[in-house]
Design a protein around this motif. Structure first.
Motif, mmCIF file in Angstrom:
data_model
loop_
_atom_site.group_PDB
_atom_site.id
_atom_site.type_symbol
_atom_site.label_atom_id
_atom_site.label_comp_id
_atom_site.label_asym_id
_atom_site.label_seq_id
_atom_site.Cartn_x
_atom_site.Cartn_y
_atom_site.Cartn_z
ATOM 1 N N ALA A 262 0.691 -1.479 0.099
ATOM 2 C CA ALA A 262 0.255 0.084 0.539
ATOM 3 C C ALA A 262 1.069 1.024 -0.017
ATOM 4 N N VAL A 263 1.916 1.229 0.829
ATOM 5 C CA VAL A 263 2.510 2.089 1.120
ATOM 6 C C VAL A 263 3.627 2.518 0.118
ATOM 7 N N LYS A 264 3.716 1.536 -1.257
ATOM 8 C CA LYS A 264 4.577 1.779 -2.794
ATOM 9 C C LYS A 264 3.348 2.445 -2.953
ATOM 10 N N SER A 265 2.284 2.815 -3.337
ATOM 11 C CA SER A 265 1.452 3.225 -4.719
ATOM 12 C C SER A 265 1.500 4.186 -4.167
ATOM 13 N N ILE A 266 2.017 4.782 -3.055
ATOM 14 C CA ILE A 266 1.605 6.234 -2.879
ATOM 15 C C ILE A 266 2.066 7.424 -3.641
ATOM 16 N N ILE A 267 3.478 6.998 -4.467
ATOM 17 C CA ILE A 267 3.643 7.610 -5.434
ATOM 18 C C ILE A 267 3.247 7.815 -6.739
ATOM 19 N N TRP A 268 2.209 6.868 -7.655
ATOM 20 C CA TRP A 268 0.937 6.581 -8.161
ATOM 21 C C TRP A 268 0.038 7.721 -7.662
ATOM 22 N N ARG A 269 -0.610 7.815 -6.629
ATOM 23 C CA ARG A 269 -1.539 8.517 -6.120
ATOM 24 C C ARG A 269 -1.153 9.907 -5.782
ATOM 25 N N ILE A 270 0.341 9.958 -5.516
ATOM 26 C CA ILE A 270 -0.004 11.718 -5.028
ATOM 27 C C ILE A 270 0.513 12.085 -6.893
ATOM 28 N N VAL A 271 0.736 11.797 -7.566
ATOM 29 C CA VAL A 271 1.178 11.686 -9.147
ATOM 30 C C VAL A 271 0.228 12.036 -10.288
ATOM 31 N N LEU A 272 -0.180 10.973 -10.172
ATOM 32 C CA LEU A 272 -1.296 10.644 -11.382
ATOM 33 C C LEU A 272 -2.675 11.945 -10.712
ATOM 34 N N ILE A 273 -3.011 11.257 -8.936
ATOM 35 C CA ILE A 273 -4.338 11.498 -8.814
ATOM 36 C C ILE A 273 -4.634 13.218 -8.323
ATOM 37 N N PHE A 274 -2.889 13.627 -7.644
ATOM 38 C CA PHE A 274 -3.047 15.234 -7.169
ATOM 39 C C PHE A 274 -2.504 16.209 -8.083
ATOM 40 N N LEU A 275 -1.280 15.710 -8.424
ATOM 41 C CA LEU A 275 -0.944 16.239 -9.574
ATOM 42 C C LEU A 275 -1.571 16.885 -10.866
ATOM 43 N N GLY A 276 -1.539 14.890 -11.569
ATOM 44 C CA GLY A 276 -2.696 15.065 -12.857
ATOM 45 C C GLY A 276 -3.997 15.714 -12.319
ATOM 46 N N GLY A 277 -4.289 15.479 -11.540
ATOM 47 C CA GLY A 277 -6.085 16.607 -11.851
ATOM 48 C C GLY A 277 -5.906 17.539 -11.016
ATOM 49 N N ILE A 278 -4.881 18.787 -10.461
ATOM 50 C CA ILE A 278 -4.874 19.610 -10.695
ATOM 51 C C ILE A 278 -4.325 20.029 -12.076
ATOM 52 N N PHE A 279 -3.378 19.716 -12.426
ATOM 53 C CA PHE A 279 -2.770 20.212 -13.842
ATOM 54 C C PHE A 279 -4.242 20.617 -15.068
ATOM 55 N N PHE A 280 -5.290 19.206 -15.074
ATOM 56 C CA PHE A 280 -5.377 19.024 -15.795
ATOM 57 C C PHE A 280 -7.199 20.736 -14.982
ATOM 58 N N LEU A 281 -7.503 20.254 -13.981
ATOM 59 C CA LEU A 281 -8.196 20.923 -13.560
ATOM 60 C C LEU A 281 -7.783 22.586 -14.136
ATOM 61 N N SER A 282 -6.695 22.979 -14.547
ATOM 62 C CA SER A 282 -6.032 24.513 -14.257
ATOM 63 C C SER A 282 -6.191 25.066 -15.495
ATOM 64 N N ILE A 283 -6.002 23.757 -16.789
ATOM 65 C CA ILE A 283 -6.279 24.108 -17.826
ATOM 66 C C ILE A 283 -7.666 24.705 -18.436
ATOM 67 N N THR A 284 -9.317 24.086 -17.305
ATOM 68 C CA THR A 284 -10.332 24.353 -17.834
ATOM 69 C C THR A 284 -10.353 25.391 -17.023
ATOM 70 N N VAL A 285 -10.390 25.896 -15.694
ATOM 71 C CA VAL A 285 -10.739 26.925 -14.707
ATOM 72 C C VAL A 285 -9.966 27.806 -14.409
ATOM 73 N N PRO A 286 -9.751 29.391 -14.286
ATOM 74 C CA PRO A 286 -8.806 29.780 -13.859
ATOM 75 C C PRO A 286 -9.524 30.077 -12.806
ATOM 76 N N PHE A 287 -8.867 30.905 -12.240
ATOM 77 C CA PHE A 287 -8.230 31.275 -10.767
ATOM 78 C C PHE A 287 -9.144 31.969 -9.954
ATOM 79 N N ASN A 288 -9.558 33.210 -11.260
ATOM 80 C CA ASN A 288 -10.505 34.052 -10.242
ATOM 81 C C ASN A 288 -11.673 34.026 -10.517
ATOM 82 N N ASP A 289 -12.291 33.385 -11.483
ATOM 83 C CA ASP A 289 -14.063 32.604 -11.853
ATOM 84 C C ASP A 289 -14.331 32.728 -10.204
#
Length: 510
Positions: A262-289
């Motif tokens: 379970a611990v070894k899977s943490i890196i995938w959660r960080i990169v794919l779910i969080f950093l990936g989610g933020i990246f794709f979110l940031s290209i669809t919604v501006p921070f001043n909405d």
């Protein structure tokens, strides 16, 4: 106590408060007799590690982070804190697979550092999850405001509270099964969003090419370096649920195998779910909405919903909001489970009333469940104070509590390794050896301490009394609790030459 020899005598086991179980491999095990059920399998822990806190906090709270610091700032913040989390989880994976007990790192702190520090840490972790349960119910109200219903927000919260309480009473196996399937569903939903974000950005959905427009206008940063520092505690809160892997070690069938995976899977959660989610979110919604969650918000929409509604894809917006609503079940389910086990662990250590130790036949700590889950009602404060202000206070306090917990995990890792060396126990006995030892552990401790004391520097320039309390009240409470317990109980700093390295270990490991 030297612990390099196997414990074979049944009387010795009884004296240590242990009994023998059979895990799913068919091998016997020595476990601390804590009254809880050991029903969590490898698949349960794996999905808990991946999707444990992908709930309304992730889907709603990202709006607060985006509006505070901008897309680039949000990515930088989550990358830095994610790196720190990876270091901490390496430490916790080694500890949890070696000594599998209910209460995990709070127990380790009492056992290898000082009972006074363990007492303060236990209550600090309780405060953390109390904040999370309030945040999740706060998010529940926000999600439901997207639809016009005759039921007031507080009415929905009451209904969901009863449903979650009844489900929690089914026991740890039901919790593990629910988390497995709900986490799998959430991961699939996030993957679908990634695809839709690409289609929105390229103009396939909405008919207008967006590309990286929002990185240029309104910009990549909302408030420069100051804005980034403001949300380090927010990132810590979003990552905080990952530590439940360590807390559930005592209820795992085979922690020496399950926890490392379970611990070894943490890196995938960080990169794919969080950093990936933020990246794709940031290209669809501006921070001043204006519909993003901020300090002055009375209501708000999820940025994942806004990604569709901004391009006129109302069907997609409704679908995403429904998915977020479903994820609430998993988020609250996890918070109730971990928070109640934290209270139960405090009672075991004598740091909370013993009535909290009462369990049902299936192993569920009924009193701790009711007491902890009742804290969720404090989320109703948002009806008068505003959802944004309540959420800002919650993330500030619980984020700092997370950094305190991470620092303690790294400290316990250092102490256990030193105890093993002093007692001449080779590290080859460890079922999982962290790849970061020793410098990664020192780095994790140092960075965690830095964030504890310096993440709130923005409250000093210019001086902001409210911001100061939000950022440092938990630090003051932690120190006071440790000092009071040390004076009242006259606790001593644990001598590592005689520290207990036996209790909680499994027989095939010794």
């Amino acid at each position: 106590m030297h612990s390099q020899h196997p414990v074979k005598d049944e009387k010795t086991n009884d004296a240590l408060g242990m009994h023998s179980d059979q895990d799913d491999t068919g091998r016997g095990s020595i476990v601390v007799h804590d009254g809880l059920s050991r029903s969590l399998a490898q698949g349960h822990l794996m999905m808990m590690a991946i999707g444990g806190v992908i709930g309304p906090g992730y889907s709603m709270g990202m709006g607060a982070g985006l509006s505070s610091t901008g897309p680039a700032g949000l990515l930088i913040c989550f990358a830095v804190v994610g790196g720190l989390l990876w270091l901490v989880m390496q430490c916790l994976g080694e500890l949890g697979s070696f000594i599998a007990v209910s209460g995990s790192f709070t127990h380790y702190t009492t056992r290898f550092v000082d009972p006074a520090v363990g007492f303060a840490l236990g209550w600090n972790y309780f405060f953390l999850w109390a904040g999370i349960i309030m945040a999740e119910y706060n998010n529940l109200g926000l999600v439901l405001t997207y639809w016009d219903t005759a039921m007031p927000r507080w009415g929905w919260i009451l209904i969901f509270w009863v449903v979650f309480m009844l489900f929690a009473l089914l026991g740890v196996w039901a919790y593990g099964e629910a988390e497995f399937w709900l986490a799998l569903f959430k991961v699939i939903a996030i993957a679908i969003f990634f695809i839709c974000a690409i289609l929105i950005s390229t103009g396939v959905i909405g008919g207008q090419k967006v590309g990286f427009r929002y990185y240029h206008h309104p910009g990549a940063f909302a408030d420069g370096v100051k804005g980034v520092f403001k949300i380090f505690v927010f990132a810590a809160l979003q990552y905080s649920g990952t530590k439940m892997i360590g807390l559930t070690a005592g209820e795992s069938r085979n922690p020496s195998r399950d926890i490392p995976k379970a611990v070894k899977s943490i890196i995938w959660r960080i990169v794919l779910i969080f950093l990936g989610g933020i990246f794709f979110l940031s290209i669809t919604v501006p921070f001043n909405d204006p519909n993003l969650l901020g300090k002055t918000s009375k209501t708000a929409s999820s940025p994942f919903v806004l990604a569709f509604s901004r391009v006129g894809a109302t069907a997609g917006a409704h679908a995403v909001n429904a998915i977020i609503l479903l994820s609430i079940f998993s988020a609250v389910n996890s918070a109730v489970y971990v928070g109640s086990r934290t209270l139960y662990g405090l009672a075991q250590e004598g740091a909370a009333p013993r009535i909290l130790l009462h369990t049902m036949q299936n192993g569920s700590p009924i009193v701790a469940l009711v007491v902890f889950h009742g804290i969720g009602f404090l989320s109703l404060l948002n009806l008068s104070s505003g959802a944004g202000m309540v959420y800002t206070w919650i993330i500030s306090m619980t984020g700092v509590a997370t950094f305190i917990t991470w620092a303690s995990i790294c400290l316990c890792h250092l102490r256990v390794r030193k105890a093993m060396r002093l007692q001449q126990i080779p590290d080859s006995i460890l079922p999982y050896r962290s790849g970061i030892w020793p410098w990664g552990t020192y780095l994790g401790l140092g960075v965690s301490l830095f964030f504890i004391f310096f993440q709130g520097w923005t409250s000093f320039a210019p001086w902001d009394l409210q911001a100061f309390f939000m950022n440092y009240i938990i630090v003051v409470v932690f120190m006071l609790l440790a000092a009071i317990w040390k004076v009242v109980k006259r606790t001593q700093w644990v001598r590592l030459e005689t520290a207990d390295l036996v209790s909680g270990r499994r027989t095939w490991m010794m």
